[in-house]
Design an enzyme around this catalytic site. Structure first.
Site, short mmCIF file in Angstrom:
data_model
loop_
_atom_site.label_atom_id
_atom_site.label_comp_id
_atom_site.label_asym_id
_atom_site.label_seq_id
_atom_site.Cartn_x
_atom_site.Cartn_y
_atom_site.Cartn_z
N LYS A 51 54.30 3.56 25.90
CA LYS A 51 53.82 4.91 26.21
C LYS A 51 54.61 5.96 25.44
O LYS A 51 55.81 5.81 25.20
CB LYS A 51 53.93 5.15 27.72
CG LYS A 51 53.25 6.41 28.23
CD LYS A 51 53.29 6.48 29.75
CE LYS A 51 52.66 7.75 30.29
NZ LYS A 51 52.67 7.81 31.76
N SER A 126 48.54 8.93 34.17
CA SER A 126 48.72 9.45 32.82
C SER A 126 48.86 8.38 31.75
O SER A 126 48.85 8.68 30.56
CB SER A 126 49.96 10.35 32.79
OG SER A 126 51.13 9.61 33.12
N SER A 150 50.61 6.67 37.96
CA SER A 150 50.21 6.71 36.55
C SER A 150 50.19 5.37 35.83
O SER A 150 49.74 5.29 34.69
CB SER A 150 51.11 7.67 35.77
OG SER A 150 50.83 9.00 36.14
#
Length: 449
Positions: A51, A126, A150
């Protein structure tokens, strides 16, 4: 795409060929799951997508924001060092909601990421880029971060497995902070076994993270036991917020768990409205403090200005997106002298109450079964207000507030063919029980990528 377990058996040459294949697939894909140049942090290592809020030395790090354009990470996060120690490589960066503030991966400065199951639907957020890539065959496995769901929510929307470890089990050193008392790095994978392998690789004590638990690295994969019978709590009172497909999948999952020999008991919890209120007071308060460092002076975007005050204002106004600005303002408000007691301290009391409720449930239960989200993946643009987006977190945020481990896995599909995910929640540092229960459920359903 081959699984992580299969990749562990491959020679460096075969892994090199897989990396070439991934680059080709990403270049041809319209999912927008990856951002920037795909760099390989360890030649000969198993490629793991990371990420875009985790530092990988020599790679650009933007957190999906204009304010960090051009910033290159000067060091490796602890999880990257641990990947290297296990023969794994940080391979590419995944798209995300700006500074991890969102549930749809629409707020990224790199553009929105699509759901590989249905491109008209959000992939969740996210960590939407990580989940989209794994579900879409663009990554063997990925790392995400989970502040209020997330990892678990995008995994549920895309049809893969997502594990949020216990707070402190995985080092946060090198993770760009959103809400420091809630953030946790974890794996997004194709199946439960892979989640255990990647979790074992990144877990363990780190002296550079003051909140890191003083526990030895885990060996959950070697100890996996799908035949272990556990007592699992269900929370029927909370289901009134869920849509019909989610409710149906929930009770079908309960039947499957019972048929596998697990004991089911009914429990109740505080109304989820209190979870939402406490969470958004606390996370915005922490965000307003953490994001104060992005000022245009030390790194990232720097606006043209005549004086220091103007530099701060212009750099942050131009660099931050609307959702980030909204949360900074909310956080600054609840921390202000006139409202600190009324909001922030009260939210901390609710957080303590939520933790106590979980402690009470776990006195005679091993796990809790809960939906991950109240609906399947919504269509892009279907959320008209920020509050609607916030309410999508009702089933995930209490786990972060209590600092517990939880794993989301697909249990079926809706009539529209969209993945439906459920989560198993465990006691603090009880990842082994969570993974055992998830493997039992996964094998009973026979539903894995």
């Amino acid at each position: 795409m081959i699984t992580l377990k299969q990749a562990m058996e491959l020679a460096p040459q075969a892994l090199s060929e897989i990396k070439t294949e991934i680059r080709k697939k990403v270049s041809e894909s319209s999912l927008n799951a990856y951002v920037g140049e795909i760099r390989d942090s360890l030649e000969g290592g198993i490629p793991i997508l990371v990420k875009d809020n985790i530092n990988v030395k020599g790679s650009e790090l933007t957190c999906g924001s204009k304010i960090l354009e051009g910033y290159v990470a000067p060091y490796n996060a602890t999880v990257i060092e641990k990947l290297h120690a296990q023969g794994m490589s940080a391979f590419g960066r995944s798209n995300m909601d700006e500074f991890a503030m969102g549930s749809t991966t629409e707020s990224s400065a790199h553009g929105k990421t699509l759901n590989p199951v249905d491109s008209s639907r959000v992939p969740g957020g996210s960590s939407g880029g990580s989940a989209s890539a794994v579900a879409g065959g663009l990554a063997i496995a990925a790392l995400g971060s989970d502040t209020g769901g997330s990892i678990r929510q995008p995994a549920a929307f895309c049809g893969c497995v997502g594990l949020k470890p216990t707070y402190g089990r995985v080092s946060r050193y090198g993770l760009v902070a959103y809400a420091s008392s809630l953030d946790q790095i974890g794996p997004i994978t194709q199946n439960v076994e892979d989640a255990a392998i990647l979790f074992d690789a990144i877990s363990g004590h780190d002296g550079r993270d003051s909140t890191s638990a003083s526990l030895a690295p885990t060996q959950t994969h070697k100890a996996l036991d799908a035949n272990k019978k556990q007592t699992i709590a269900i929370l029927p009172d909370l289901l009134k917020e869920a849509s019909k497909p989610i409710q149906e999948a929930y009770f079908e999952t309960v039947k499957i768990l019972e048929s596998e020999g697990h004991k089911i008991v009914e429990k109740s919890m505080l109304n989820t409205a209190y979870h939402i209120s406490a969470y958004y007071v606390l996370c915005t308060a922490e965000a307003s403090s953490n994001l104060a460092r992005f000022d245009g002076v030390r790194y990232g975007r720097r606006a043209e200005a005549q004086n220091l005050k103007e530099l701060y204002i212009k750099s942050r106004t131009e660099g931050f997106g609307e959702e980030v600005k909204r949360r900074i303002l909310l956080g600054s408000f609840v921390l202000s002298s006139g409202y600190y007691d009324a909001y922030y301290l009260k939210a901390q009391k609710v957080r303590h109450l939520i933790k106590n409720q979980y402690d009470e449930i776990f006195k005679d239960c091993d796990l809790v079964l809960s939906p991950v989200a109240p609906t399947v993946a919504p269509k892009f643009g279907s959320t008209s207000t920020p509050l609607e987006m916030y309410l999508g977190d009702i089933y995930t945020i209490s786990i972060n507030l209590a600092g517990l481990p939880a794993l989301s896995l697909p249990v079926g599909k809706s009539e529209e063919g969209l993945p439906v995910g459920m989560q198993l929640i465990g006691k603090a540092f009880g990842e082994q029980s969570v993974l055992d229960g998830a493997l039992s459920l996964e094998r009973a359903i026979g539903f894995a990528l």
